[in-house]
Every structure is written in C-alpha cells, then in structure tokens.
Design a protein around this motif. Structure first.
Motif, PDB file in Angstrom:
ATOM      1  N   SER A  12       0.836  -1.211   0.000  1.00 51.70           N
ATOM      2  CA  SER A  12       0.000   0.000   0.000  1.00 51.70           C
ATOM      3  C   SER A  12       0.866   1.254   0.000  1.00 51.70           C
ATOM      4  CB  SER A  12      -0.957  -0.002   1.187  1.00 51.70           C
ATOM      5  OG  SER A  12      -0.242  -0.030   2.405  1.00 51.70           O
ATOM      6  N   THR A  13       2.031   1.198   0.606  1.00 52.98           N
ATOM      7  CA  THR A  13       2.943   2.351   0.617  1.00 52.98           C
ATOM      8  C   THR A  13       3.415   2.667  -0.800  1.00 52.98           C
ATOM      9  OG1 THR A  13       3.673   1.807   2.843  1.00 52.98           O
ATOM     10  CG2 THR A  13       5.101   3.259   1.560  1.00 52.98           C
ATOM     11  N   ARG A  15       1.954   1.766  -3.632  1.00 55.41           N
ATOM     12  CA  ARG A  15       0.786   2.214  -4.409  1.00 55.41           C
ATOM     13  C   ARG A  15       0.456   3.665  -4.120  1.00 55.41           C
ATOM     14  NH1 ARG A  15      -1.782  -2.558  -2.578  1.00 55.41           N
ATOM     15  NH2 ARG A  15      -3.101  -1.238  -1.299  1.00 55.41           N
ATOM     16  N   ASP A  16       0.372   4.032  -2.843  1.00 54.22           N
ATOM     17  CA  ASP A  16       0.014   5.403  -2.477  1.00 54.22           C
ATOM     18  C   ASP A  16       1.043   6.407  -2.991  1.00 54.22           C
ATOM     19  OD1 ASP A  16      -2.227   4.376  -1.238  1.00 54.22           O
ATOM     20  OD2 ASP A  16      -1.400   4.544   0.791  1.00 54.22           O
ATOM     21  N   ASN A  17       2.314   6.079  -2.834  1.00 54.54           N
ATOM     22  CA  ASN A  17       3.368   6.980  -3.329  1.00 54.54           C
ATOM     23  C   ASN A  17       3.332   7.090  -4.841  1.00 54.54           C
ATOM     24  OD1 ASN A  17       4.330   7.617  -0.780  1.00 54.54           O
ATOM     25  ND2 ASN A  17       5.833   5.961  -0.793  1.00 54.54           N
ATOM     26  N   ASP A  20       0.384   9.368  -5.986  1.00 53.80           N
ATOM     27  CA  ASP A  20       0.708  10.783  -5.805  1.00 53.80           C
ATOM     28  C   ASP A  20       1.747  11.263  -6.813  1.00 53.80           C
ATOM     29  OD1 ASP A  20      -1.065  10.876  -3.682  1.00 53.80           O
ATOM     30  OD2 ASP A  20       0.492  10.681  -2.150  1.00 53.80           O
TER      31      ASP A  20
END
Length: 143
Positions: A12-13, A15-17, A20
């Motif tokens: 998830s880290t 993916r989120d980065n 953005d």
C-alpha cells in the motif's frame, strides 16, 4: 485528454506513493489499483486504461500471470513491470509475456516517471495530429 494508469502492487505504501507521484509529476490519473492477481486481471480486461504498472509478487497470485492475461492489449496501451526483481532472466520473461518496460523499484523510480511522461506526451501528440506517435529513446525496454 486523461491518461489513465492502473496499479497492481501488494504494498500500500508503494501504491500510495506512486499514485501521488504519477498525478503530480506526470499528469497521469490513476484509475484504480489492487494487490492481487484475480482483481487485476478482471479489472484490466473489463475497463479502459492507458498504462498498467504491475509488480511481480502480489498478495495473492503473480504479476507474471497478470502480464500474460493482458498480453493482447489494445494498440496504444502499455504494460510496465515495477519490481525489486529485475535480473536479466526476469526481464527476458517479462518481455516474452508482453511487458513494454521493466523498472527496478529500488533504483529506477525516476526512470519510470520519465517513461510515463513520455507515454502521456506521445498520447497527447497522437490525439492532436491523428497520427501514431513514438516514444523517445529514454524509454527503458524490458530486455
């Protein structure tokens, strides 16, 4: 014109980065994401997208199987592998399964962003001229 990305990664880290970063630096709109093979294959086969960014090791299943499932993509769609595993053998297999490029998560994120910018730029140029555009020489092949 919106350039759409779908992200397949079990972290998830990451993916989120990536979401953005793609929005901010490449003006690419992430339209969805998943952490498993089944959902990735289903979504990619049933929806419109311009670039799929796929990790090889997923929560359930394999990115290699996702690559194989989307091998017969529409013209203009690109499939990119983003993985910590980028040996010559892995690159060769990804190319055989239809990957357009492969980037190492730990050392080539900037190159991935540049590649995505080129994809978006080629898409915009093609839409404006009506003629297919080609990528510049900085695109990283899966080989």
């Amino acid at each position: 014109m919106t350039f759409r990305a779908y992200i397949v990664d079990d972290s998830s880290t990451v993916r989120d980065n990536l979401i953005d970063t793609l929005r901010e630096l490449a003006q690419i709109e992430p339209v969805g994401h998943t952490d498993n093979e089944h959902d990735a294959k289903r979504w990619l086969l049933e929806n419109d997208w311009d670039v799929a960014i796929i990790d090889l090791f997923l929560r359930v299943g394999s990115g290699m199987n996702v690559l194989q499932a989307v091998r017969k993509k529409r013209p203009g769609q690109r499939v990119v592998v983003l993985s910590n595993h980028s040996s010559a053998d892995v690159r060769w297999r990804c190319r055989q399964l239809g990957a357009d490029a492969l980037f190492d998560k730990s050392t080539e994120l900037e190159a991935l962003v540049e590649y995505c910018k080129q994809l978006r730029g080629a898409d915009v140029a093609e839409a404006a001229s009506g003629a297919p555009a080609t990528l510049g020489s900085t695109a990283q092949p899966a080989a």
